[in-house]
Every structure is written in structure tokens, then in C-alpha cells.
Design a protein around this motif. Sequence first.
Motif, PDB file in Angstrom:
ATOM      1  N   ALA A  63       9.218   1.508   8.595  1.00 55.71           N
ATOM      2  CA  ALA A  63       9.496   1.426   6.993  1.00 55.71           C
ATOM      3  C   ALA A  63       9.106   2.777   6.189  1.00 55.71           C
ATOM      4  CB  ALA A  63       8.975   0.087   6.514  1.00 55.71           C
ATOM      5  N   SER A  64       7.704   2.936   6.884  1.00 51.14           N
ATOM      6  CA  SER A  64       7.363   4.117   6.198  1.00 51.14           C
ATOM      7  C   SER A  64       7.711   5.578   6.753  1.00 51.14           C
ATOM      8  CB  SER A  64       5.865   4.166   6.283  1.00 51.14           C
ATOM      9  OG  SER A  64       5.393   4.244   7.782  1.00 51.14           O
ATOM     10  N   ALA A  65       8.156   5.495   7.955  1.00 51.27           N
ATOM     11  CA  ALA A  65       8.825   6.676   8.775  1.00 51.27           C
ATOM     12  C   ALA A  65      10.387   6.976   7.904  1.00 51.27           C
ATOM     13  CB  ALA A  65       9.022   6.287  10.160  1.00 51.27           C
TER      14      ALA A  65
ATOM     15  N   ILE B 258       0.724  -1.157   0.043  1.00 53.56           N
ATOM     16  CA  ILE B 258      -0.071  -0.024  -0.027  1.00 53.56           C
ATOM     17  C   ILE B 258       0.944   1.259  -0.073  1.00 53.56           C
ATOM     18  CG2 ILE B 258      -1.765   1.096   1.248  1.00 53.56           C
ATOM     19  CD1 ILE B 258      -2.750  -1.286   0.011  1.00 53.56           C
ATOM     20  N   GLY B 259       1.780   1.283   0.790  1.00 57.07           N
ATOM     21  CA  GLY B 259       2.700   2.336   0.918  1.00 57.07           C
ATOM     22  C   GLY B 259       3.580   2.706  -0.482  1.00 57.07           C
ATOM     23  N   ASP B 260       4.059   1.728  -1.257  1.00 56.70           N
ATOM     24  CA  ASP B 260       4.544   1.888  -2.613  1.00 56.70           C
ATOM     25  C   ASP B 260       3.382   2.205  -3.584  1.00 56.70           C
ATOM     26  OD1 ASP B 260       7.265   1.729  -1.985  1.00 56.70           O
ATOM     27  OD2 ASP B 260       7.120  -0.532  -1.839  1.00 56.70           O
ATOM     28  N   ARG B 261       2.206   2.020  -3.353  1.00 58.37           N
ATOM     29  CA  ARG B 261       1.395   2.515  -4.113  1.00 58.37           C
ATOM     30  C   ARG B 261       0.558   3.600  -3.939  1.00 58.37           C
ATOM     31  NH1 ARG B 261      -0.846   0.676  -8.542  1.00 58.37           N
ATOM     32  NH2 ARG B 261      -3.066   0.290  -7.861  1.00 58.37           N
ATOM     33  N   LEU B 262       0.412   4.112  -2.754  1.00 62.96           N
ATOM     34  CA  LEU B 262      -0.545   5.218  -2.260  1.00 62.96           C
ATOM     35  C   LEU B 262       0.187   6.416  -1.769  1.00 62.96           C
ATOM     36  CD1 LEU B 262      -3.792   3.595  -1.149  1.00 62.96           C
ATOM     37  CD2 LEU B 262      -3.209   4.348  -3.257  1.00 62.96           C
ATOM     38  N   GLY B 263       1.307   5.895  -1.268  1.00 63.69           N
ATOM     39  CA  GLY B 263       2.365   7.118  -0.555  1.00 63.69           C
ATOM     40  C   GLY B 263       2.714   6.721   0.635  1.00 63.69           C
TER      41      GLY B 263
END
Length: 452
Positions: free
Chosen positions: A140-142, A83-88
Motif C-alpha cells: 500500500a505504501s509503495a 501512520i502512512g496517511d499521517r506522517l507520509g
Amino acid sequence: MTVPAPPRDASPPGQPKKAAAAAWIGSALEYYDFFIYGSAAALIFPEIFFDDSDPATATLLSLATFGVAYAARPIGALFLGHIGDRLGRKKIMVFTLMLMGLSTFLIGCLPTRAQVGSLAPVLLVLCRVLQGISAAGEQASANSMTLEHAPPDRRGFFTSFTLSGTQGGQLLATLVFIPIAALPEEQLLSWGWRVPFWLSVAVAVVGWVIRRRLDETPAFEQQTVGEGVVKLPLMVLLREHRADVLRVVAGALIASVSTVFTVWALAYATSDTVGMSRSSMLWVGALANVVALAAIPLWAALSDRVGRRPVYLIGAVGSAVTMFLYLWAISTGGYALTLLLGIIAFGVVYSAANGVWPSFYGEMFPTRVRLSGVAIGTQIGFAVAGFAVTFAARIAGPDGDDWMAVALFTAALCVPPVIAAITARETHRVPTERLGERAVGESAARPAQVTV
């Protein structure tokens, strides 16, 4: 046909600092929960969530709920990385913060076994699974957000705030739990244990206020308007970046140093064999964390000058050596020596690897799969490291005092991180938009499967 990417714009003024602050507060909440839950699982939950007619079994089951989160993390990494690599990055950072805050707060609201019977531990496990899923995407997102917002020559420094937040979370949890643990037992078991879990809401609200004001990173926006986001980040990751995923898995085993230091060494020092007091050993960990708060950004800043690999190797090799010294100091029963070597081992030396890995791992991957690569690699490695304490307890012998065997075991777990660092590319001077290109060689110029 691939759309030409526009020039990479720098982050607006103040965004790198906001991203670092947002990363810090999220990690602080995650490790605040980690410390509070671990303490409650050992001291309180056996009596209120499990059958206390068999204390040993109740304690074992309670501690097993602690490990449930580690089992859930790789699953959460697959989902949230995609989701993070798709939506930000921003969407995942807000989601994980809210999920962690909500699940931690709900633990404080759960009914006990005396109130609802066997449903109580089931609800506890469910909340713990939600915490594990949240933790899988949080770091990972941070890391991706801070790395992609940071000035290219200071990526190590800004990204390190994710890890200094973990130290801050442990200190915050200690300050909250000390007065709670001092309550009379009746009050502690009836309502006192709930307070630290309820207080997580305050941390989550502060984090939400900071994170909702963040801009999406220039690197991700460029990816979106350029060649586009990949439809299946996991497929691209496994096809083009398998070696770096394995490096991150191997590197993440360095976290075993932390779990052995904070759990097994504490139990060994306070056992009948050594006989140190709990309060004195808790101060060793607390002071080591205070030192780490300063050491982590300093090591990270050094990596911006000399490179990720040399600083990371100092931490990995040094941790293998200093663990022998620290456990030996405990075995002598000398508190002053134990305090000194504990601060050196965990506060200074381990912080070299701990402060550098957020940028080191993140720079192995291009923007399109960065969050997935870091999330999946670290969470698999952390899951293994999470059970290092269990193995340490077994190899310490029937009396739990074979510290040499535990030191050798911990040193062995430092070998894969050393190999991962030696075989990795040096990336501290690579422009942010070119990170990960060499991982796929000539095929880097070929566009991956993207959305249109």
C-alpha cells in the motif's frame, strides 16, 4: 478555515523512476520471503520446530504458521495505513522494509526445538506475525508512493512495478532455494535452511539505500501544507469512502487465482493421480513468472491509454476461463499443453488484473486516506484469498482430483472482482490531485477533520 492549497508541483526529475525501483525491491523482498518461508514450512520446519514423532501433525502445525501472517495483515493495515496517511509514504516504506528484512533474518537465527523445546515454535510464530504486519503496509505504501510521484498520464505503468517486483521475488527465491534444497539432508537441516533467510538482509540493504533517497510525494506535501493531514484517517475512510473500500476488498479476491495456481494446482499435478514431476511443474511456474515480468508493465501501460476497468476486466474474466483450461490440461497428464496453458493463464491473462490493480485501487481514494484505503481493503481481501487453497483442497474430494470443482470455485471468486470493476469509476484520466473527489460527491469540497 481551510488553507488554500498551492498548485501541485511535479516530482523532481528521476523521482518517478526511483519510486518505481523502490517499490519493486520492496515487493521482491516480500515475495522472496513468501516463497522461502512457504517452502521451508512444508519441507523443513516440521522436523526442526515441531514434534516429528507425529509427522502429519507436525506438518499441519508448520503450515499453520504460514497462515498466521495472513491473520496479522489486516491488523497491520489498520496501524500502518493510519501512520502512512499521517506522517507520509516514505516513512512507512522504510519501516516496512526494515521490519521485513529483520524478521526474516531472525527466522534464520532461531534455535530449534531440540535446543529450546516448545519455545522454538513460539518464536517462529512471533517472527511470522512481524512479517505479516510488514507486508500489510508494504504494497500500500509503495503503491501510494509510485502513484503520487508518477506523471498523471503514466500512473498505471509506474505503479505496476510494485507487482512486477512480486514476480522478481519469486524468481529470486527459486534461484536461491534450488541449490540449498540439493544439500545433503544433515547439512540442510543443521544450517543450510538458514542461508536463504540470512540472504534477505542483502535485499533489504539495497532497498534501504534506494528508499532513503526518495523525496516525499508532491501530493502528500500539498495535502500537508494545504488542508492538512487528517487526524483519524480510518474515520474519514469509513465515513466517506466505504463503497470503495468494499470494492477493493472484493477486487483483492482475484489473488485467489494466484494461490490456487501456485499451490493447489502444483499439488494436484504432482499427485499420484496425475504423476507429473515436481521439477517439471516448478518450471511451469518459473516460466509463467518470467512472462509476467514483461506482461505486467505492458498491461499497465495499456491501461494508461484505454482505462483501468477494461484491462482489469480482461484479467478477471479471463482468469476465470483460463483456470478451467489449465486444470483440464493438468488432468490429461500432457506436460507441453500444461506448460503452454500455464504460461497463458498466469503469465499473460492474470497479469492484466495483477498489473492494473495498484493504480486502479489507489486512484479510488484521495491523498489524505489513500494509503489506509488500499492497505485495509487489499489485506482483508488477501486474507480471504490466502485460505482459498484450504477450501480448494476440501472441495477437490477425498482423492484430491476433482479439478472441475476447484475450477468452478476459483471462477466464483473472480465474480466479486468483476462486479467491483464494473461499478467503479474510470480514473485513468483524472488529475492526481482530484482523485477520489467523486467518491464523496458534493461533500468533497468540505474539508475533513485535519490537524492545524
